[in-house]
Scaffold this motif. Structure first.
Motif, short mmCIF file in Angstrom:
data_model
loop_
_atom_site.label_atom_id
_atom_site.label_comp_id
_atom_site.label_asym_id
_atom_site.label_seq_id
_atom_site.Cartn_x
_atom_site.Cartn_y
_atom_site.Cartn_z
N SER A 111 0.85 -1.19 0.00
CA SER A 111 0.00 0.00 0.00
C SER A 111 0.88 1.23 0.00
O SER A 111 1.88 1.29 0.72
N SER A 112 0.52 2.23 -0.81
CA SER A 112 1.31 3.46 -0.84
C SER A 112 0.89 4.45 0.22
O SER A 112 1.63 5.38 0.55
N SER A 113 -0.30 4.26 0.78
CA SER A 113 -0.81 5.21 1.76
C SER A 113 -0.32 4.92 3.17
O SER A 113 -0.20 5.81 4.01
N GLY A 114 0.00 3.66 3.44
CA GLY A 114 0.41 3.28 4.78
C GLY A 114 -0.73 3.17 5.76
O GLY A 114 -0.51 2.96 6.96
N THR A 115 -1.97 3.29 5.28
CA THR A 115 -3.13 3.20 6.17
C THR A 115 -3.93 1.93 5.95
O THR A 115 -4.92 1.69 6.64
N SER A 116 -3.53 1.12 4.98
CA SER A 116 -4.21 -0.14 4.70
C SER A 116 -3.19 -1.12 4.15
O SER A 116 -2.03 -0.78 3.92
#
Length: 343
Positions: free
Chosen positions: A109-114
């Motif tokens: 994941s690029s967001s780091g939230t999922s």
């Protein structure tokens, strides 16, 4: 005796021929109207100190590229570091089975939230499910490295010659039959690396380059001409570097030397005879590497923790220098990441 005050400075086999070395300085090439010069190599600036077991070494850092959290392996624990607030938070509810040495980390994941973070410590494969805040032993396949390519995690398998496993699309499940085998040479895989949507499979004496086919049943196959008679020594020395791939290589004919993949995947030796001579006696199998960029330079940082030596290659000048700490006579950083414009 010659003293090369500018440029490469390498202690040779004979101190009578060359007794010089370049410690904590790097060559800045000449620009128009100026001469080349030596400038100090970067040092450390302490930003924050972990409050999660201060005596435990930081073995790996993974920043997804956006968001506030970096994922950090500290000793046998997984923690997060907020790059804005500088807060440290324990994530794992149980400890890893190893507590020293660099680890390999990847995220889907690029967001780091999922998504998931996969960690390989040379023995087991651990998983942190970000959205579910769950920590678990994913598999104990005896794995050195992990990478992420086209929606899948890929890990090496140290128990079967040439074998690697891949996960399902955007999940962390390594099904029993989700594997393939690099068969160009009968050696064992020691490391995997993703670069420019190609999968690099490093063995003891050979390296294969595969690509993602998109086929659900056979997602990876070897590229045309993707076989190199050069393996790896030190699974964590393979790094993306200088628009290519560099690693501490070896084959069945000789000893370790630092190579970079050139045209047609052909390995080009970038270590000098003096560096090769030093590496020979430094327990090269425990070496690991990092890469960082600074002011137009890109550096390949090669460390041998047992011998407490660090050598640095500059892609811009194609010269080597040495890192050394004045207090401990060594420079043993194990990991590096880029976040908020700093490394």
């Amino acid at each position: 005796m010659k003293f090369p005050f500018l440029g490469g400075a390498y202690t040779g086999r004979s101190l009578n021929a060359n007794a010089s070395t370049c410690i904590n300085f790097m060559l800045e090439p000449a620009s128009k109207g100026q001469d080349a010069m030596l400038v100090p190599a970067p040092g450390y600036a302490i930003v924050s100190t972990s409050n999660v077991g201060t005596a435990l070494p930081i073995r790996g850092i993974l920043y997804p590229g956006s968001g506030q959290l970096a994922y950090v392996v500290q000793g046998n624990r997984l923690v997060s570091f907020n790059i804005i607030t500088l807060a440290w938070t324990m994530l794992a509810t149980s400890n890893m089975n190893t507590s020293a040495g660099p680890v390999s980390m990847a995220i889907n994941s690029s967001s780091g939230t999922s998504g998931q973070v996969i960690i390989c410590d040379g023995s087991d494969v651990w998983e942190w499910d970000i959205g579910g805040a769950a920590w678990a032993l994913n598999t104990n396949r005896n794995t050195n490295t992990v990478c992420f390519l086209d929606g899948r995690f890929i890990i090496d398998d140290q128990t079967v010659a040439g074998r690697f496993y891949y996960s399902g699309l955007y999940n962390s499940t390594f099904a029993a039959f989700n594997f393939a085998t690099a068969e160009g040479s009968p050696d064992y895989l020691r490391a995997v690396l993703a670069d420019r949507r190609e999968l690099w499979l490093f063995g003891d004496n050979s390296t294969e380059i595969w690509w993602h086919t998109g086929d659900a049943n056979k997602p990876f196959q070897r590229s045309q001409g993707g076989f190199i008679h050069m393996g790896i020594i030190g699974p964590r020395t393979a790094r993306q570097f200088d628009n290519s791939v560099a690693w501490l290589g070896k084959n069945e004919r000789g000893q370790a030397q630092v190579v970079r993949a050139g045209d047609g995947y052909a390995p080009e030796v970038i270590s000098t005879p003096e560096i090769n001579y030093k590496i020979r006696d430094l327990a090269p199998g425990d070496g690991y590497a990092m890469v960082y960029q600074l002011s137009g330079h890109e550096f390949y940082v090669l460390t041998f923790p047992t011998a407490q030596k660090t050598f640095v290659f500059d892609a811009l000048t194609r010269e080597w220098h040495v890192w050394r700490c004045s207090t401990t006579n060594t420079h043993l950083a194990q990991c590096i990441t880029n976040a908020q414009g700093a490394v």
